[in-house]
Design a protein around this motif. Structure first.
Motif, PDB file in Angstrom:
ATOM      1  N   ALA A   1     -12.297  37.428 -62.146  1.00 19.42           N
ATOM      2  CA  ALA A   1     -12.172  38.604 -63.010  1.00 19.42           C
ATOM      3  C   ALA A   1     -11.824  38.190 -64.431  1.00 19.42           C
ATOM      4  CB  ALA A   1     -11.108  39.550 -62.453  1.00 19.42           C
ATOM      5  N   ILE A   2     -10.933  37.226 -64.582  1.00 14.14           N
ATOM      6  CA  ILE A   2     -10.563  36.753 -65.924  1.00 14.14           C
ATOM      7  C   ILE A   2     -11.773  36.185 -66.645  1.00 14.14           C
ATOM      8  CG2 ILE A   2      -9.258  34.946 -67.132  1.00 14.14           C
ATOM      9  CD1 ILE A   2      -7.021  35.418 -65.037  1.00 14.14           C
ATOM     10  N   GLU A   3     -12.592  35.413 -65.943  1.00 19.71           N
ATOM     11  CA  GLU A   3     -13.803  34.876 -66.580  1.00 19.71           C
ATOM     12  C   GLU A   3     -14.745  36.006 -67.001  1.00 19.71           C
ATOM     13  OE1 GLU A   3     -13.857  31.611 -67.333  1.00 19.71           O
ATOM     14  OE2 GLU A   3     -11.878  31.689 -66.386  1.00 19.71           O
ATOM     15  N   GLU A   4     -14.775  37.071 -66.207  1.00 20.87           N
ATOM     16  CA  GLU A   4     -15.617  38.211 -66.566  1.00 20.87           C
ATOM     17  C   GLU A   4     -15.056  38.957 -67.767  1.00 20.87           C
ATOM     18  OE1 GLU A   4     -19.035  40.860 -65.567  1.00 20.87           O
ATOM     19  OE2 GLU A   4     -18.506  38.795 -66.042  1.00 20.87           O
ATOM     20  N   PHE A   5     -13.734  39.083 -67.868  1.00 21.63           N
ATOM     21  CA  PHE A   5     -13.148  39.704 -69.062  1.00 21.63           C
ATOM     22  C   PHE A   5     -13.491  38.875 -70.298  1.00 21.63           C
ATOM     23  CE2 PHE A   5      -9.426  40.884 -66.039  1.00 21.63           C
ATOM     24  CZ  PHE A   5     -10.209  41.854 -65.437  1.00 21.63           C
ATOM     25  N   LEU A   6     -13.414  37.551 -70.161  1.00 18.25           N
ATOM     26  CA  LEU A   6     -13.745  36.658 -71.267  1.00 18.25           C
ATOM     27  C   LEU A   6     -15.197  36.832 -71.695  1.00 18.25           C
ATOM     28  CD1 LEU A   6     -11.881  33.482 -69.973  1.00 18.25           C
ATOM     29  CD2 LEU A   6     -11.441  34.591 -72.180  1.00 18.25           C
ATOM     30  N   ARG A   7     -16.075  37.052 -70.727  1.00 18.82           N
ATOM     31  CA  ARG A   7     -17.489  37.243 -71.045  1.00 18.82           C
ATOM     32  C   ARG A   7     -17.745  38.609 -71.648  1.00 18.82           C
ATOM     33  NH1 ARG A   7     -22.019  39.817 -69.475  1.00 18.82           N
ATOM     34  NH2 ARG A   7     -20.856  41.037 -67.941  1.00 18.82           N
ATOM     35  N   TYR A   8     -17.260  39.656 -71.001  1.00 17.62           N
ATOM     36  CA  TYR A   8     -17.680  41.025 -71.304  1.00 17.62           C
ATOM     37  C   TYR A   8     -17.096  41.534 -72.615  1.00 17.62           C
ATOM     38  CZ  TYR A   8     -19.053  45.830 -70.258  1.00 17.62           C
ATOM     39  OH  TYR A   8     -19.625  47.077 -70.285  1.00 17.62           O
TER      40      TYR A   8
ATOM     41  N   LEU B   1      -4.093  30.004 -67.714  1.00 16.20           N
ATOM     42  CA  LEU B   1      -2.862  30.002 -66.942  1.00 16.20           C
ATOM     43  C   LEU B   1      -2.041  31.252 -67.240  1.00 16.20           C
ATOM     44  CD1 LEU B   1      -0.798  28.609 -65.079  1.00 16.20           C
ATOM     45  CD2 LEU B   1       0.062  27.390 -67.102  1.00 16.20           C
ATOM     46  N   GLU B   2      -1.875  31.585 -68.516  1.00 11.83           N
ATOM     47  CA  GLU B   2      -1.120  32.779 -68.875  1.00 11.83           C
ATOM     48  C   GLU B   2      -1.771  34.031 -68.297  1.00 11.83           C
ATOM     49  OE1 GLU B   2       0.628  32.969 -72.987  1.00 11.83           O
ATOM     50  OE2 GLU B   2      -0.678  31.232 -73.250  1.00 11.83           O
ATOM     51  N   ALA B   3      -3.099  34.116 -68.399  1.00 12.73           N
ATOM     52  CA  ALA B   3      -3.799  35.303 -67.909  1.00 12.73           C
ATOM     53  C   ALA B   3      -3.671  35.431 -66.396  1.00 12.73           C
ATOM     54  CB  ALA B   3      -5.267  35.249 -68.321  1.00 12.73           C
ATOM     55  N   GLN B   4      -3.798  34.333 -65.656  1.00 15.39           N
ATOM     56  CA  GLN B   4      -3.695  34.409 -64.196  1.00 15.39           C
ATOM     57  C   GLN B   4      -2.302  34.861 -63.768  1.00 15.39           C
ATOM     58  OE1 GLN B   4      -5.023  30.762 -62.363  1.00 15.39           O
ATOM     59  NE2 GLN B   4      -7.050  30.870 -63.306  1.00 15.39           N
ATOM     60  N   ILE B   5      -1.273  34.330 -64.428  1.00 17.90           N
ATOM     61  CA  ILE B   5       0.089  34.752 -64.105  1.00 17.90           C
ATOM     62  C   ILE B   5       0.289  36.219 -64.473  1.00 17.90           C
ATOM     63  CG2 ILE B   5       2.512  34.419 -64.724  1.00 17.90           C
ATOM     64  CD1 ILE B   5       1.857  31.407 -64.998  1.00 17.90           C
ATOM     65  N   ALA B   6      -0.220  36.614 -65.642  1.00 15.71           N
ATOM     66  CA  ALA B   6      -0.043  37.990 -66.113  1.00 15.71           C
ATOM     67  C   ALA B   6      -0.723  38.991 -65.184  1.00 15.71           C
ATOM     68  CB  ALA B   6      -0.595  38.127 -67.524  1.00 15.71           C
ATOM     69  N   PHE B   7      -1.993  38.776 -64.855  1.00 11.51           N
ATOM     70  CA  PHE B   7      -2.712  39.744 -64.019  1.00 11.51           C
ATOM     71  C   PHE B   7      -2.191  39.743 -62.580  1.00 11.51           C
ATOM     72  CE2 PHE B   7      -5.858  39.368 -67.474  1.00 11.51           C
ATOM     73  CZ  PHE B   7      -6.072  40.714 -67.724  1.00 11.51           C
TER      74      PHE B   7
ATOM     75  N   ALA C   1       0.930  39.253 -61.711  1.00  9.85           N
ATOM     76  CA  ALA C   1       2.180  40.011 -61.732  1.00  9.85           C
ATOM     77  C   ALA C   1       1.930  41.504 -61.929  1.00  9.85           C
ATOM     78  CB  ALA C   1       3.095  39.480 -62.831  1.00  9.85           C
ATOM     79  N   LEU C   2       1.000  41.861 -62.797  1.00 10.46           N
ATOM     80  CA  LEU C   2       0.724  43.272 -63.047  1.00 10.46           C
ATOM     81  C   LEU C   2       0.137  43.957 -61.823  1.00 10.46           C
ATOM     82  CD1 LEU C   2      -0.735  43.052 -66.670  1.00 10.46           C
ATOM     83  CD2 LEU C   2       1.390  44.189 -66.005  1.00 10.46           C
ATOM     84  N   THR C   3      -0.778  43.308 -61.128  1.00 13.86           N
ATOM     85  CA  THR C   3      -1.357  43.933 -59.930  1.00 13.86           C
ATOM     86  C   THR C   3      -0.300  44.107 -58.842  1.00 13.86           C
ATOM     87  OG1 THR C   3      -2.112  41.757 -59.158  1.00 13.86           O
ATOM     88  CG2 THR C   3      -3.719  43.126 -60.334  1.00 13.86           C
ATOM     89  N   ALA C   4       0.633  43.157 -58.753  1.00 13.99           N
ATOM     90  CA  ALA C   4       1.664  43.239 -57.719  1.00 13.99           C
ATOM     91  C   ALA C   4       2.738  44.272 -58.047  1.00 13.99           C
ATOM     92  CB  ALA C   4       2.308  41.868 -57.528  1.00 13.99           C
TER      93      ALA C   4
END
Length: 389
Positions: free
Chosen positions: A262-269, A345-351, A353-356
């Motif tokens: 999903a993060i890679e898709e946000f980076l693309r889109y 790394l920051e984005a993976q930790i952030a998303f 935590a937010l989803t949880a």
């Protein structure tokens, strides 16, 4: 007549224009907000080629350096020069910006993330101001070893410096303030070295070579700006894409294993960097069916290239599980973003935590009320009002 990139309607939603240009004239002249004319490259294959072609130079083959002390201090980083200077600078910075140093930040990034989430109010709030901005700025401050208490000053200076022509009158004072602040940081760290990136940059050596004072100031400037601006936009744009279509957010909350793709898709889109920094042709270059003359300024449209249907099936759809996803959000070639692992790394930790912790978040306003920051360099929202569940 060149297309006008200063048009406010273009900044509000540039995607229809980019789609039209990719079809009808993928390499074209455009007029910038300053009134200057540049060439814009919009298709994926052309953009990827240009990012790696040394004929698209950062200096145009001109070895003269900016005359003012402020300009010199802000333009001697690795993103602003060609080899051999680029090769030397990147090698020296890479020696300090190690994978070990980045990975060691994981527990601290997690702790900052959880602390920010615990402070979310019960009423509607701005997710960018409360989370997307303070997370990366605190991380880069701690990585460099500088006071996070100064982050509001960084934010004000940074908004002006990257804001383009809209802030041209304020630019000199903001740039001077930033340079003065960095000079003070360097002096303090020389007096008391630590185990931080700033000390590492000061002490970086390679075959007896080291960073000059202008290069040190310029690299710290680049790390401060790029080290938080792009991640602010990655988190903000990603949450916008999720909350604008609640079923996407619900799907990610239910299946956090999708977060890396999903993060890679946000980076693309909605690429956090809309166009790569200026290049200048050192000779006439044939590309995309056009000939760009020598000594011409060139913009490479990363945001446009990442929606190119010749490279990405269904480019205008957000696919959280899209793979492969060879987007150009971090560039390509020798100037590929050195901070990409930290941003991911920051984005993976952030998303994660937010989803949880916040699965019931909703947009607090209609999508049409959201405003995008002006300028061609960065792609990000001013605010992202959300309502806790």
């Amino acid at each position: 007549m060149p297309d006008n990139l200063a048009d406010p309607t273009f900044h509000a939603n540039p995607h229809p224009s980019y789609a039209s240009w990719r079809r009808e004239g993928p390499v074209r002249q455009v007029r910038l907000a300053s009134g200057a004319v540049a060439w814009l490259i919009t298709r994926y294959d052309d953009a990827r080629h240009a990012l790696a072609d040394p004929r698209f130079s950062k200096t145009g083959g001109d070895d003269r350096h900016p005359s003012s002390a402020i300009d010199r201090a802000l333009s001697r980083h690795m993103l602003a020069v060609d080899p051999p200077d680029h090769t030397r600078l990147r090698r020296l910075v890479t020696a300090a910006f190690t994978a070990r140093r980045i990975e060691a930040l994981r527990p601290r990034i997690s702790a900052i993330t959880e602390s920010l989430i615990r402070q979310f109010p019960d009423d509607p709030f701005d997710l960018i101001d409360a989370f997307a901005f303070p997370l990366p700025i605190q991380v880069i401050c701690e990585l460099l070893g500088i006071p996070a208490d100064d982050r509001d000053a960084f934010r004000a200076w940074s908004n002006i410096i990257v804001g383009g022509v809209a802030y041209q009158e304020q630019f000199p004072s903001a740039a001077a303030a930033m340079v003065g602040y960095i000079q003070g940081l360097l002096a303090a760290r020389r007096a008391e070295p630590g185990d931080d990136l700033l000390s590492g940059l000061i002490g970086a050596r390679d075959s007896g070579d080291s960073l000059t004072e202008d290069e040190l100031i310029s690299m710290v400037f680049l790390l401060l700006i790029a080290g938080h601006e792009t991640t602010v936009n990655l988190i903000g744009n990603g949450m916008y894409l999720l909350l604008a279509q609640p079923e996407r957010w619900q799907r990610l909350c239910a299946d956090p294993g999708l977060i890396p793709t999903a993060i890679e898709e946000f980076l693309r889109y909605e690429s956090p960097v809309e166009t790569a920094t200026f290049r200048i042709t050192t000779e006439a270059v044939d590309i995309g069916g056009r000939t760009i003359p020598a000594q011409a300024p060139v913009l490479i449209g990363l945001l446009s290239a990442n929606r190119d249907g010749d490279r990405f099936p269904g480019p205008d759809a957000v696919e959280l599980d899209r793979a492969p996803n060879p987007h150009l959000a971090f560039g390509h070639g020798i100037h590929y973003c050195l901070g990409a692992p930290l941003a991911r790394l920051e984005a993976q930790i952030a998303f994660t935590a937010l989803t949880a912790s916040c699965p019931d978040l909703w947009l607090a306003v209609d999508e049409s009320e959201l405003a995008w920051r002006p300028g061609l360099l960065l792609r990000g929202l001013f605010t992202l009002p959300v309502t806790p569940g």
